[in-house]
Design a protein around this motif. Structure first.
Motif, mmCIF file in Angstrom:
data_model
loop_
_atom_site.group_PDB
_atom_site.id
_atom_site.type_symbol
_atom_site.label_atom_id
_atom_site.label_comp_id
_atom_site.label_asym_id
_atom_site.label_seq_id
_atom_site.Cartn_x
_atom_site.Cartn_y
_atom_site.Cartn_z
ATOM 1 N N UNK A 66 32.536 40.927 2.097
ATOM 2 C CA UNK A 66 32.842 42.213 2.737
ATOM 3 C C UNK A 66 31.884 43.310 2.295
ATOM 4 N N UNK A 67 31.094 43.055 1.256
ATOM 5 C CA UNK A 67 30.165 44.068 0.774
ATOM 6 C C UNK A 67 29.104 44.337 1.833
ATOM 7 N N UNK A 68 28.637 45.598 1.894
ATOM 8 C CA UNK A 68 27.712 45.989 2.984
ATOM 9 C C UNK A 68 26.464 45.106 3.074
ATOM 10 N N UNK A 69 25.932 44.677 1.924
ATOM 11 C CA UNK A 69 24.700 43.883 1.920
ATOM 12 C C UNK A 69 24.857 42.612 2.746
ATOM 13 N N UNK A 70 26.046 42.020 2.690
ATOM 14 C CA UNK A 70 26.266 40.767 3.411
ATOM 15 C C UNK A 70 26.921 41.038 4.762
ATOM 16 N N UNK A 71 27.826 42.000 4.792
ATOM 17 C CA UNK A 71 28.650 42.226 5.992
ATOM 18 C C UNK A 71 27.796 42.545 7.221
ATOM 19 N N UNK A 72 26.602 43.133 6.982
ATOM 20 C CA UNK A 72 25.773 43.478 8.152
ATOM 21 C C UNK A 72 25.336 42.244 8.953
ATOM 22 N N UNK A 73 25.361 41.065 8.315
ATOM 23 C CA UNK A 73 24.971 39.845 9.026
ATOM 24 C C UNK A 73 26.159 39.065 9.575
ATOM 25 N N UNK A 74 27.366 39.505 9.169
ATOM 26 C CA UNK A 74 28.543 38.691 9.462
ATOM 27 C C UNK A 74 29.372 39.322 10.571
ATOM 28 N N UNK A 75 29.729 38.519 11.520
ATOM 29 C CA UNK A 75 30.627 38.979 12.570
ATOM 30 C C UNK A 75 32.055 39.014 12.027
#
Ligand SMILES: Nc1ncnc2c1ncn2[C@@H]1O[C@H](COP(=O)(O)OP(=O)(O)O)[C@@H](O)[C@H]1O
Ligand SMILES: [Mg+2]
Lengths: 304, 268
Positions: free
Chosen positions: A90-99
């Protein structure tokens, strides 16, 4: 009158050379069936790509009892580790790639497994403990799989990160190899077809050399003299192509649409109607084969 | 109608030419015999007129046109203007007399009604009325040759080439065929006939062009098979393209005609 004459000549030529004509039909039939099979495999690959690519996920498998991976030295993943992984997702670094993502527990995994292999005895020997829990991630851009893999592989409690897409790619490469084999076989068969058509036309020209000799002498045009021979080959090749198209349709209808889709109800098989788009291509190829080989033959054996 | 200018035809570089510097002109409406022993070049001459072969050098003119300048797709048109008959008739055995003649019209796209009108007319010209529905094997040799002639002239060519048309026929039948050819000639068709049948040539009293080893050794109007005038040595040409009458020769070439006749007995 001239058209009628040409048609009558074709008819008598086909009758006179019946056994050769039948062999031309069969050879073009077999070779174009292989060409068509390659085409069908490609259609199937495209179909599966379209169907699966927005469904495939990246799976982060957590350590379970039997895990041997380096990250699993401390034993099965703890609920704490699982929470950390959820937060990281859920952290922004990863969430930007995750639907979006779901957690699949051991019990969920067991349920899915049972569904998938419902008619296989293997189900009875598997228990929920043996199956790993996992995070299932739908990517915004499936190409960015590498980022997830790098981020999570080294995390505590993660056994492995798998891109389902890569599993599919492996399947597709097998299918591509199969269509390559089909194309190679088709290539050899096409050479056979060309040689056979050339021989047939040569025989045909030889058996009608009396007629063509007279036609030359009385000033018949090249078209009138040669067209019956060319069309003879073309007609045989078109019949072969039509048979090949019908065969592919039957395979799609009865085998893919019938047997295989019962065995693998989740797989998107191409429909019989889709194979029909191959028919014009096959017929065109047949005409081209016959046309080219007869032109080359006639240039040598039926000078005007 | 047919003009050869210095025409040489070499089939085989090692052998002598089949035709050697031939100069000859045959006018519209003429009837000319081409005589000479087997291998003297008669058939080669006819083949060059038809553009079946190309001259090695020199020019062949048919109806004023140099055949070397006719592109391959226009060769059929040249051939529509030329009828040909051969020693072996070349009929289609499974077709009737009518169908054999009609074939020549069908393949150049004549309409069915034109064919229905023209074929019986031509069959009458060659003396085959009432035999339209016979098959070739039901006809005598002379009748078969008449069918072949009918087929050659059914499209009204300006030129009729005949390559030993009586070679397979007995003398009486041959004279009948000559009657047909003469009639066609009377109707305005130029006729060139290669033969080594001396009786026929002597009977007809037409122009005679004699070939020997690819060279014209005699060209005489209203002539006999053997020359009545003494013949010059082979090395000298008797006439050029413009001349008609042969020069009076100084040296009699004894035995020329007899040689030709003796050699002429051989088949091609
Ligand atoms: N297609 C050919 N190839 C090679 N030589 C040929 C061919 N046709 C004719 N000849 C040669 O040319 C010469 C003339 O032949 P031809 O014109 O047939 O004579 P004719 O018709 O007077 O008997 C002969 O020596 C023959 O062997
Ligand atoms: Mg000859």
């Amino acid at each position: 009158m001239r058209l009628q004459f040409v048609l009558a000549e074709i008819g008598s030529g086909l009758r006179r050379n019946l056994s050769m004509v039948v062999s031309v039909i069969l050879v073009t039939f077999v070779s174009l069936t292989f060409v068509g099979a390659a085409g069908m495999l490609q259609l199937q690959i495209n179909q599966m790509k379209g169907y699966w690519y927005d469904k495939v996920q990246v799976a982060i498998f957590l350590c379970s009892d039997g895990s041997t991976a380096a990250g699993c030295a401390t034993g099965p993943a703890t609920p704490e580790q699982q929470d950390n992984l959820g937060k990281l997702l859920e952290s922004p670094a990863v969430a930007q790639y995750v639907n979006d993502f779901q957690f699949e527990s051991k019990d969920d995994a067991y349920k899915h497994f049972k569904e998938q292999f419902s008619n296989s005895p293997i189900v009875d020997s598997v228990t929920p403990d043996q199956l790993p829990a996992s995070f299932r991630i739908n990517m915004k851009d499936p190409e960015k799989y590498q980022i997830i893999s790098e981020t999570f592989s080294s995390q505590a409690g993660v056994e492995t990160v798998i891109d389902q897409r890569q599993l599919l790619e492996r399947l597709f490469s097998v299918m591509n190899a199969a269509s390559l084999v089909a194309v190679s076989v088709a290539g050899v068969m096409i050479v056979c077809a060309i040689l056979l058509i050339a021989t047939t036309i040569r025989l045909s020209a030889f058996s009608r050399r009396r007629e063509t000799g007279i036609m030359r002498l009385v000033g018949a045009s090249k078209v009138v003299i040669q067209l019956p021979f060319i069309l003879e080959g073309v007609i045989a090749a078109v019949i072969g192509a039509a048979l090949a198209s019908a065969t592919l349709w039957a395979v799609a209808h009865f085998f893919l649409g019938g047997y295989l889709s019962q065995q693998y109800p989740d797989t998107a098989f191409i429909s019989a109607a889709q194979t029909l788009i191959l028919a014009p291509a096959l017929i065109g190829l047949g005409v081209l084969l016959a046309g080219v080989s007869s032109l080359l033959t006639l240039r040598r054996y039926l000078r005007v | 109608m047919i003009r050869f200018e210095n025409v040489t035809k070499v089939y085989d570089q090692k052998a002598r030419p089949a035709l050697d510097s031939i100069n000859l002109e045959i006018d519209r409406g003429e009837f000319a015999f081409l005589v000479g022993a087997s291998g003297s070049g008669k058939s080669t001459f006819l083949r060059l007129v038809l553009k079946e072969d190309r001259a090695s050098s020199g020019a062949v003119y048919v109806a004023g046109q140099n055949v070397a300048n006719i592109s391959s797709w226009r060769v059929p048109r040249l051939r529509r203007g030329i009828g040909v008959v051969f020693q072996d008739f070349r009929l289609l055995p499974q077709k009737t007399v009518f169908a054999n003649v009609a074939f020549a019209m069908q393949v150049i796209g004549k309409s069915r009604s034109v064919i229905r009108d023209t074929v019986p007319e031509v069959l009458k010209t060659v003396g085959l009325e009432g035999k339209e529905n016979r098959l070739p094997h039901e006809l005598s040799g002379g009748e078969q040759q008449r069918v072949a002639i009918a087929r050659a002239v059914v499209n009204r060519p300006g030129i009729l080439l005949a390559d030993e048309p009586t070679g397979n026929l007995d003398p009486t039948t041959s004279m009948g065929i000559m009657g047909v050819l003469d009639k066609i000639n009377q109707n305005g068709t130029t006729v060139v006939m290669a033969t080594h049948d001396d009786d026929i040539v002597n009977e007809m009293r037409k122009r005679v062009v004699e070939l020997r080893n690819g060279v014209i050794i005699r060209d005489e109007a209203k002539a006999l098979y053997t020359s009545m005038i003494p013949i010059v040595g082979q090395s000298r040409r008797l006439r050029d393209a413009s001349g008609r009458e042969p020069e009076p020769a100084a040296v009699p070439a004894a035995g020329t005609g007899a040689d030709a006749r003796a050699a002429g007995e051989g088949q091609l």
